[in-house]
Design a protein around this motif. Structure first.
Motif, PDB file in Angstrom:
ATOM      1  N   GLU A  63     -54.663   1.549 -26.030  1.00  0.00           N
ATOM      2  CA  GLU A  63     -55.971   2.088 -26.374  1.00  0.00           C
ATOM      3  C   GLU A  63     -56.936   1.972 -25.202  1.00  0.00           C
ATOM      4  OE1 GLU A  63     -56.400   3.851 -28.841  1.00  0.00           O
ATOM      5  OE2 GLU A  63     -54.618   3.336 -29.998  1.00  0.00           O
ATOM      6  N   LEU A  64     -56.806   0.907 -24.433  1.00  0.00           N
ATOM      7  CA  LEU A  64     -57.668   0.732 -23.271  1.00  0.00           C
ATOM      8  C   LEU A  64     -57.314   1.734 -22.179  1.00  0.00           C
ATOM      9  CD1 LEU A  64     -59.959  -1.282 -22.927  1.00  0.00           C
ATOM     10  CD2 LEU A  64     -58.431  -2.688 -21.534  1.00  0.00           C
ATOM     11  N   PHE A  65     -56.029   1.999 -22.031  1.00  0.00           N
ATOM     12  CA  PHE A  65     -55.586   3.003 -21.059  1.00  0.00           C
ATOM     13  C   PHE A  65     -56.130   4.379 -21.444  1.00  0.00           C
ATOM     14  CE2 PHE A  65     -52.570   6.114 -19.355  1.00  0.00           C
ATOM     15  CZ  PHE A  65     -52.470   5.700 -18.027  1.00  0.00           C
ATOM     16  N   LYS A  66     -56.134   4.673 -22.729  1.00  0.00           N
ATOM     17  CA  LYS A  66     -56.670   5.949 -23.206  1.00  0.00           C
ATOM     18  C   LYS A  66     -58.159   6.060 -22.898  1.00  0.00           C
ATOM     19  CE  LYS A  66     -55.437   7.014 -27.453  1.00  0.00           C
ATOM     20  NZ  LYS A  66     -55.066   6.824 -28.881  1.00  0.00           N
ATOM     21  N   LEU A  67     -58.897   4.964 -23.130  1.00  0.00           N
ATOM     22  CA  LEU A  67     -60.326   4.981 -22.838  1.00  0.00           C
ATOM     23  C   LEU A  67     -60.580   5.121 -21.341  1.00  0.00           C
ATOM     24  CD1 LEU A  67     -61.689   2.233 -25.274  1.00  0.00           C
ATOM     25  CD2 LEU A  67     -61.847   4.721 -25.499  1.00  0.00           C
ATOM     26  N   GLY A  68     -59.722   4.502 -20.537  1.00  0.00           N
ATOM     27  CA  GLY A  68     -59.842   4.650 -19.097  1.00  0.00           C
ATOM     28  C   GLY A  68     -59.618   6.093 -18.678  1.00  0.00           C
ATOM     29  N   THR A  69     -58.679   6.754 -19.318  1.00  0.00           N
ATOM     30  CA  THR A  69     -58.406   8.156 -19.021  1.00  0.00           C
ATOM     31  C   THR A  69     -59.595   9.027 -19.424  1.00  0.00           C
ATOM     32  OG1 THR A  69     -56.043   7.767 -19.397  1.00  0.00           O
ATOM     33  CG2 THR A  69     -56.781  10.061 -19.397  1.00  0.00           C
ATOM     34  N   VAL A  70     -60.219   8.692 -20.537  1.00  0.00           N
ATOM     35  CA  VAL A  70     -61.422   9.409 -20.969  1.00  0.00           C
ATOM     36  C   VAL A  70     -62.511   9.276 -19.908  1.00  0.00           C
ATOM     37  CG1 VAL A  70     -63.320   9.425 -22.627  1.00  0.00           C
ATOM     38  CG2 VAL A  70     -60.967   9.214 -23.432  1.00  0.00           C
ATOM     39  N   ALA A  71     -62.705   8.057 -19.426  1.00  0.00           N
ATOM     40  CA  ALA A  71     -63.735   7.813 -18.421  1.00  0.00           C
ATOM     41  C   ALA A  71     -63.458   8.601 -17.152  1.00  0.00           C
ATOM     42  CB  ALA A  71     -63.800   6.321 -18.114  1.00  0.00           C
ATOM     43  N   LEU A  72     -62.219   8.637 -16.738  1.00  0.00           N
ATOM     44  CA  LEU A  72     -61.841   9.398 -15.556  1.00  0.00           C
ATOM     45  C   LEU A  72     -62.126  10.881 -15.756  1.00  0.00           C
ATOM     46  CD1 LEU A  72     -58.473   7.664 -14.614  1.00  0.00           C
ATOM     47  CD2 LEU A  72     -60.576   7.683 -13.272  1.00  0.00           C
ATOM     48  N   TYR A  73     -61.858  11.369 -16.946  1.00  0.00           N
ATOM     49  CA  TYR A  73     -62.089  12.791 -17.212  1.00  0.00           C
ATOM     50  C   TYR A  73     -63.564  13.145 -17.009  1.00  0.00           C
ATOM     51  CZ  TYR A  73     -62.659  17.213 -19.626  1.00  0.00           C
ATOM     52  OH  TYR A  73     -62.991  18.519 -19.927  1.00  0.00           O
ATOM     53  N   PHE A  74     -64.464  12.346 -17.558  1.00  0.00           N
ATOM     54  CA  PHE A  74     -65.888  12.633 -17.402  1.00  0.00           C
ATOM     55  C   PHE A  74     -66.324  12.483 -15.944  1.00  0.00           C
ATOM     56  CE2 PHE A  74     -66.019  11.671 -22.028  1.00  0.00           C
ATOM     57  CZ  PHE A  74     -66.628  12.847 -22.444  1.00  0.00           C
ATOM     58  N   THR A  75     -65.780  11.498 -15.267  1.00  0.00           N
ATOM     59  CA  THR A  75     -66.144  11.275 -13.865  1.00  0.00           C
ATOM     60  C   THR A  75     -65.698  12.427 -12.980  1.00  0.00           C
ATOM     61  OG1 THR A  75     -65.980   8.870 -14.151  1.00  0.00           O
ATOM     62  CG2 THR A  75     -65.886   9.718 -11.903  1.00  0.00           C
ATOM     63  N   TYR A  76     -64.435  12.817 -13.133  1.00  0.00           N
ATOM     64  CA  TYR A  76     -63.920  13.891 -12.290  1.00  0.00           C
ATOM     65  C   TYR A  76     -64.499  15.255 -12.662  1.00  0.00           C
ATOM     66  CZ  TYR A  76     -60.714  11.000  -9.687  1.00  0.00           C
ATOM     67  OH  TYR A  76     -60.192  10.051  -8.840  1.00  0.00           O
ATOM     68  N   SER A  77     -64.833  15.440 -13.912  1.00  0.00           N
ATOM     69  CA  SER A  77     -65.465  16.699 -14.316  1.00  0.00           C
ATOM     70  C   SER A  77     -66.801  16.858 -13.586  1.00  0.00           C
ATOM     71  CB  SER A  77     -65.691  16.725 -15.829  1.00  0.00           C
ATOM     72  OG  SER A  77     -64.460  16.750 -16.519  1.00  0.00           O
ATOM     73  N   ALA A  78     -67.575  15.768 -13.529  1.00  0.00           N
ATOM     74  CA  ALA A  78     -68.861  15.803 -12.830  1.00  0.00           C
ATOM     75  C   ALA A  78     -68.662  15.984 -11.333  1.00  0.00           C
ATOM     76  CB  ALA A  78     -69.638  14.521 -13.111  1.00  0.00           C
ATOM     77  N   LEU A  79     -67.738  15.223 -10.765  1.00  0.00           N
ATOM     78  CA  LEU A  79     -67.505  15.293  -9.328  1.00  0.00           C
ATOM     79  C   LEU A  79     -67.049  16.680  -8.900  1.00  0.00           C
ATOM     80  CD1 LEU A  79     -67.250  13.989  -6.553  1.00  0.00           C
ATOM     81  CD2 LEU A  79     -64.979  13.142  -7.221  1.00  0.00           C
ATOM     82  N   GLU A  80     -66.113  17.249  -9.630  1.00  0.00           N
ATOM     83  CA  GLU A  80     -65.570  18.542  -9.225  1.00  0.00           C
ATOM     84  C   GLU A  80     -66.526  19.695  -9.505  1.00  0.00           C
ATOM     85  OE1 GLU A  80     -61.661  18.281 -10.990  1.00  0.00           O
ATOM     86  OE2 GLU A  80     -61.126  16.659  -9.588  1.00  0.00           O
ATOM     87  N   GLU A  81     -67.404  19.515 -10.486  1.00  0.00           N
ATOM     88  CA  GLU A  81     -68.452  20.507 -10.710  1.00  0.00           C
ATOM     89  C   GLU A  81     -69.425  20.518  -9.526  1.00  0.00           C
ATOM     90  OE1 GLU A  81     -72.152  21.466 -13.795  1.00  0.00           O
ATOM     91  OE2 GLU A  81     -70.624  19.994 -14.334  1.00  0.00           O
ATOM     92  N   GLU A  82     -69.786  19.345  -9.041  1.00  0.00           N
ATOM     93  CA  GLU A  82     -70.699  19.264  -7.905  1.00  0.00           C
ATOM     94  C   GLU A  82     -70.015  19.700  -6.607  1.00  0.00           C
ATOM     95  OE1 GLU A  82     -73.801  18.982  -8.303  1.00  0.00           O
ATOM     96  OE2 GLU A  82     -73.543  18.543 -10.445  1.00  0.00           O
ATOM     97  N   MET A  83     -68.730  19.445  -6.482  1.00  0.00           N
ATOM     98  CA  MET A  83     -67.993  19.918  -5.312  1.00  0.00           C
ATOM     99  C   MET A  83     -67.952  21.436  -5.284  1.00  0.00           C
ATOM    100  SD  MET A  83     -64.912  17.091  -5.334  1.00  0.00           S
ATOM    101  CE  MET A  83     -63.917  17.949  -4.143  1.00  0.00           C
TER     102      MET A  83
END
Length: 312
Positions: A63-83
């Motif tokens: 469950e923690l790994f899943k939450l970590g993956t969720v966090a990565l998704y939001f982080t990379y979505s923001a980063l790649e949108e700005e890129m």
């Protein structure tokens, strides 16, 4: 590998991968060297967080790994949108490699595996992740030259430790050998990660930046480390609510011998960033997770206390 990268390596005026391997004329004023030296302390602090150490030893709960993956998704979505927004900025264009590096699509596949087809309705951005996202958005919209720091910190780290964490997660969580759940770690368009990292650093060093701007980029890279550590700490506290039974495949996969710290920060941040958001939603979000419903029932007092701080 994309045609842009291939063409860049074939042009005489550009360094090839082989030439990069032999080139030892690195200057202390090169941006890649400034980043390496200027973030050493942050790197050491991050790689010694409990979350990172546990992950590398295979002590990762599903469950923690899943939450970590969720966090990565939001982080990379923001980063790649700005890129994408800044791909034509002179201070960033040389580092724009969407086919080789972008992770949003891979993370979406992982989330669909873990949460099902309606995964978008089941995930939320955590408080720590939201702070990280907001900083990336501010940089992309107001100080695009600093976007370099976030791209370098994330992607070079992904390429440095991704394969280590991929194997750890696959074994500890008993994930399919066909790759479901760990697509984040797979860079299909990069055949040689080490050579690509050298190429990327050469592009970094070729950016036309003054001393002051380079110093600001190093400062921003340290902020990126700090944001990641805040996410690790958030996940650690959430993980404290999960019993070993909630791990669904607790297997120690590293005996502590060998090169445990082969860039553990860069490796672990791939899987261990972020958790959730919104103060009073922790209990609600946890209750949606079947594997820990019994845990919360037994530890309702603890959950209520933590719910005052966390957001799911």
């Amino acid at each position: 590998m994309s045609s842009d990268v291939t063409e860049a390596l074939e042009e005489p005026e550009n360094l090839s991968y082989e030439e990069l391997e032999e080139d030892d004329s690195v200057s202390p004023t090169d941006l890649s060297e400034l980043l390496k030296e200027g973030t050493k302390e942050s790197h050491d602090r991050a790689e010694n967080t409990q979350f990172v150490k546990d992950f590398l030893k295979g002590r990762i709960k599903r469950e923690l790994f899943k939450l970590g993956t969720v966090a990565l998704y939001f982080t990379y979505s923001a980063l790649e949108e700005e890129m994408e927004r800044n791909k034509d900025q002179p201070a960033f264009t040389p580092l724009y490699f969407p086919l080789e590096l972008h992770r949003q699509e891979a993370l979406a596949k992982d989330l669909e595996y873990f949460y099902g087809e309606d995964w978008r309705e089941k995930i939320q951005c955590s408080e720590a992740t939201q702070r990280y996202v907001e900083r990336i958005q501010h940089v992309g919209q107001h100080e695009p030259e600093l976007l370099v720091a976030h791209a370098y910190t994330r992607y070079m780290g992904d390429l440095s430790g991704g394969q280590v964490l991929k194997k750890v997660a696959q074994r500890a969580l008993r994930l399919p050998s066909t790759g479901e759940g760990i697509q984040f770690y797979v860079f299909e368009n990069i055949s040689n990660p080490q050579q690509f990292k050298q190429f990327y650093r050469a592009r970094l060093n070729a950016l036309d930046l003054d001393k002051g701007t380079k110093e600001r980029i190093v400062g921003e890279a340290n902020k990126a480390f700090e944001f990641n550590m805040q996410v690790f700490e958030e996940l650690d506290k959430i993980g404290a609510l999960l019993t070993e039974e909630a791990q669904e495949g607790s297997l120690p996969v590293h005996d502590g011998k060998g090169d445990l710290h082969k860039c553990p920060y860069y490796a672990a941040k791939l899987a261990g960033t972020e958790g959730s958001s919104c103060p009073c939603h922790l209990a609600l979000a946890l209750l949606k997770l079947p594997t820990i419903q019994l845990v919360l029932a037994a530890c309702v007092a603890v959950a209520a206390g933590v719910a005052a701080w966390y957001v799911m």
